[in-house]
Design an enzyme around this catalytic site. Structure first.
Site, PDB file in Angstrom:
ATOM      1  CB  THR A   1      -2.407   0.921  10.440  1.00  0.00           C
ATOM      2  OG1 THR A   1      -2.012   1.010   9.066  1.00  0.00           O
ATOM      3  CG2 THR A   1      -1.236   0.404  11.249  1.00  0.00           C
TER       4      THR A   1
ATOM      5  CE  LYS B   1      -4.264  -0.436   2.726  1.00  0.00           C
ATOM      6  NZ  LYS B   1      -3.993  -0.906   4.106  1.00  0.00           N
TER       7      LYS B   1
ATOM      8  CG  LEU C   1       3.528   7.375  -1.528  1.00  0.00           C
ATOM      9  CD1 LEU C   1       3.411   5.861  -1.402  1.00  0.00           C
ATOM     10  CD2 LEU C   1       4.208   7.754  -2.847  1.00  0.00           C
TER      11      LEU C   1
END
Length: 281
Positions: free
Chosen positions: A58, A140, A165
């Site tokens: 990530t 992204k 989210l």
């Protein structure tokens, strides 16, 4: 960089603020190893991946550039390229679980006309993101597309998680770049959220299941009622005055136009199973 990789289990970090927390986790755990890795330092990534069989990746913005802007795309793409290239050069790596975002799926100018709804087959439109300055979605989308191209070229077994989210502090903040365009996401039925436990379970399930492939939209709540939107807004800005009640608005339900069926099907046999709330079908 990457929060965890496996066999032996290791945890790599770039943010020094996380160091004490991670060292606390590692204390007394012989299977957990902590590395300081910089996604812009190829050698540090190689060192962290040595003997590992899997990687969860990530991206966090650099401490000296915490805000998503038009320059973040290049930064995020370069970091992802370095990590995937290092995985390709590490013979023990069996699978990479790449954490992306639902914003890499839903930001398109044809969103209102997409009658069939959105799923993992859709990609956000880069020109649309630039036009409306959706920098989080742009970064992204570009990073994930670049990574997929590199993974296929290098023969890396990669699966991506396109998360909604995250509703766990400190991620739930009005400054979260995911929220740029949130009002439009809500009106179009694609404002999705995910709690931390479900997100973690999804990552583990995807890593452990040999049948996992491609992209997975990951969320367990769709904000489609006015009261849900107000509740989220109050959590983001707790000191702001609440809007006056409206019966018509409270009864209004936004049609959901996004699906996570692929992930739910994969997680049916997983220990915790798919965790769906009343707003999902």
């Amino acid at each position: 960089m990457a929060p965890a990789s496996f066999h032996p289990i290791s945890n790599t970090f770039r943010n020094h603020n996380c160091e004490s927390q991670l060292n606390g986790l590692a204390r007394g755990n012989k299977k957990l190893k902590i590395f300081h890795a910089d996604p812009f330092d190829y050698k540090s990534i190689i060192d962290a991946l040595r003997s590992c069989s899997g990687l969860f990746y990530t991206f966090e913005p650099p401490e000296d550039q915490p805000t998503y802007d038009e320059f973040m795309t290049e930064v995020e793409v370069r970091a992802a390229q370095n990590v995937l290239e290092a995985c390709a050069q590490t013979e023990t790596i069996d699978k990479v679980v790449f954490t992306s975002s639902a914003t890499a799926v839903i930001c398109r100018d044809d969103r209102k006309s997409e009658i069939a709804g959105f799923d993992e087959r859709h990609w956000s439109d880069l020109s649309f993101c630039r036009k409306f300055k959706l920098w989080h979605a742009l970064s992204k989308t570009q990073a994930e597309k670049t990574t997929w191209a590199l993974a296929m070229d290098r023969g890396v077994n990669m699966v991506s998680v396109n998360a909604g989210l995250l509703t766990s502090p400190p991620d739930l903040s009005i400054k979260n770049p995911y929220l740029t365009g949130a009002a439009e996401f809500y009106e179009d039925g694609v404002f999705v959220t995910v709690d931390l436990n479900f997100l973690v379970d999804a990552h583990i399930c995807i890593y452990e299941d040999d049948s996992s492939y491609g992209r997975y939209l990951c969320f367990n709540h769709v904000v489609k009622r006015h009261r849900d939107a107000i509740e989220h807004a109050s959590r983001l800005t707790p000191f702001a005055p609440s809007p006056p009640p409206s019966f018509d608005q409270d009864m209004k339900i936004i049609q959901r136009t996004i699906s996570n069926k692929k992930l739910n099907k994969l997680m049916v046999g997983f220990e915790s199973g798919p965790q769906l709330d009343g707003n999902l079908v």
